[in-house]
Design an enzyme around this catalytic site. Structure first.
Site, short mmCIF file in Angstrom:
data_model
loop_
_atom_site.label_atom_id
_atom_site.label_comp_id
_atom_site.label_asym_id
_atom_site.label_seq_id
_atom_site.Cartn_x
_atom_site.Cartn_y
_atom_site.Cartn_z
CE1 TYR A 90 -3.25 -2.78 0.02
CE2 TYR A 90 -3.94 -2.14 2.20
CZ TYR A 90 -4.08 -2.94 1.09
OH TYR A 90 -5.08 -3.88 1.06
CE LYS A 94 0.60 -17.59 -3.22
NZ LYS A 94 -0.30 -18.74 -3.11
CG ASP A 110 -2.83 -19.88 -1.23
OD1 ASP A 110 -2.01 -19.74 -0.29
OD2 ASP A 110 -2.60 -20.58 -2.22
CG ASP A 131 -7.30 -4.14 3.90
OD1 ASP A 131 -8.28 -4.06 4.66
OD2 ASP A 131 -7.14 -3.43 2.90
CG ASP A 133 -12.69 -6.31 6.18
OD1 ASP A 133 -12.27 -5.80 7.24
OD2 ASP A 133 -13.23 -5.65 5.27
#
Ligand code: NAD
Length: 357
Positions: free
Chosen positions: A141, A192, A224, A248, A252
């Site tokens: 980000y 990852k 994943d 992020d 959620d």
């Protein structure tokens, strides 16, 4: 010496829910010996209306001086047509950056009394208690280069860069391990590493930091698989630590396992444990001013503040027990209401928690 808490009610339901959280803090101060001073300032749309900008200098100064910050929520339709650079949400980003809040703590707790609120089967989620630690000031980000370039071939190319230094990974890993020491002593680091070199480094540094915490069991999981496991068998997790973007998304997902947005608190911490505490939900303009908002996420944010910034774990437990008690007593705001329960408004819910303290 007494600690100072800066209270930022913000917009929409912000002032209503913060009012109830302040009642809880005042009760702990007046009746249980919590040594705190409360100060208040403007942020978000309320600050735009009063001063022309979402984060007045005086608010940021007071936030820097305070030992902890409590925020309601910012934003609403009234300010949506403003330029993006001066919208209420910029106030929030300015606070995070100005206070260097690099660690975002998002617990996903499902109170057994509310197991029916989740879209997952009650036996999968009942008693769920996960802490997701998300890196908040680095990663893709913020990485450079970024943007959209015009290529010589005539087509455009979008670029974002995933970048972490060892020290950034080290400090967020330590936050996760420190929290695990106060909980179930298990950390799952999510990356990852099979595809992204940056998160190969993440895994290496997390493992190295783990060496300083021999009591904590460290595991690694690809993002994943982590997403899949969160929905398949979420109770396997204690503390999860991950990058800004993975956190992020996963936080959620974890929040929604509980099904009730009005119940979940959050914390954002700096290097010294100072933090900003807020519910995960927004300003809920659709119910603002009607006394319908659930104040429990904000009240539980106060419990996090007591645990992580003010070093008052017993006071934090007192709040959490009080919330459990009002749920056991069948009190429900409309967002968590179910058959046979007793529907109450925001203020009544706050009063009930105060009484149960
Ligand atoms: P929201 O979280 O405000 O509301 C989503 C839904 O959940 C609404 O139906 C709302 O009524 C309900 N809800 C939220 N909190 C509740 C509570 N405590 N009790 C009962 N019901 C509750 O999200 P949104 O509608 O997407 O955004 C509204 C505004 O909030 C926007 O301006 C957005 O930018 C802002 N926002 C602010 C923050 C923040 O301040 N941290 C976070 C998210 C959204």
């Amino acid at each position: 010496m007494s600690k100072t808490i800066l209270v930022l009610p913000g917009d929409g339901i912000g002032p209503e829910i913060v009012n109830e959280a302040v009642k809880v803090l005042a009760t702990l101060r007046d009746e249980h010996g919590l040594d705190v001073d409360l100060d208040e300032a403007l942020v978000g749309g309320a600050a735009i209306d009063a001063t022309g900008g979402p984060l007045p200098d005086v608010t940021l100064e007071l936030a820097k001086e305070a030992d902890a910050v409590m925020l309601g929520a910012v934003g609403g339709p009234k300010w949506e047509s403003l330029d993006i650079t001066i919208r209420p949400e910029k106030g929030l980003l300015g606070l995070r950056a100005g206070l260097n809040l690099f660690a975002n703590l998002r617990p996903a707790i499902l109170y057994p009394q509310l197991a029916g609120a989740s879209t997952l089967k009650p036996e999968v989620v009942s008693g769920l208690d996960i802490m997701i630690v998300r890196e908040l000031t680095g990663g893709i980000y913020f990485g450079q280069p970024r943007g959209v370039n015009q290529l010589e071939t005539g087509e455009r190319q979008g670029i974002n860069t995933l970048v972490y230094t060892e020290s950034e990974i080290d400090r967020i890993s330590r936050v996760a391990f420190d929290i695990a020491m106060k909980r179930g002593k298990r950390v799952c680091s999510v990356d990852k590493a099979n595809v992204l070199e940056c998160t190969e480094l993440w895994r290496e540094v997390a493992t190295r930091v783990g060496g300083d915490y021999p009591e904590v069991e460290l595991s690694h999981m690809y993002v994943d698989n982590a997403a899949m496991q969160l929905v398949r068998f979420p109770k396997q997790f204690d503390v999860m630590v991950t990058t800004n973007m993975f956190g992020d998304i996963l936080s959620d997902c974890a929040a929604m396992l509980t099904g009730s947005i009005g119940m979940l608190p959050s914390a954002s911490l700096d290097e010294n444990g100072k933090g900003m505490y807020e519910p995960i939900h927004g300003s809920a303009p659709d119910i603002a001013g009607q006394g319908l908002a659930n104040p429990l996420a904000t009240i539980l944010s106060v419990a996090m503040m007591l645990r992580y910034s003010l070093n008052e774990p017993a006071m934090a437990e007192r709040i959490e027990s009080a919330v459990n008690k009002v749920l056991d007593d069948g009190l429900r705001t409309p967002d968590i209401m179910s058959e046979g329960m007793n529907e109450v408004g925001c203020e009544q819910m706050g009063d009930a928690v105060v009484a149960a303290l």
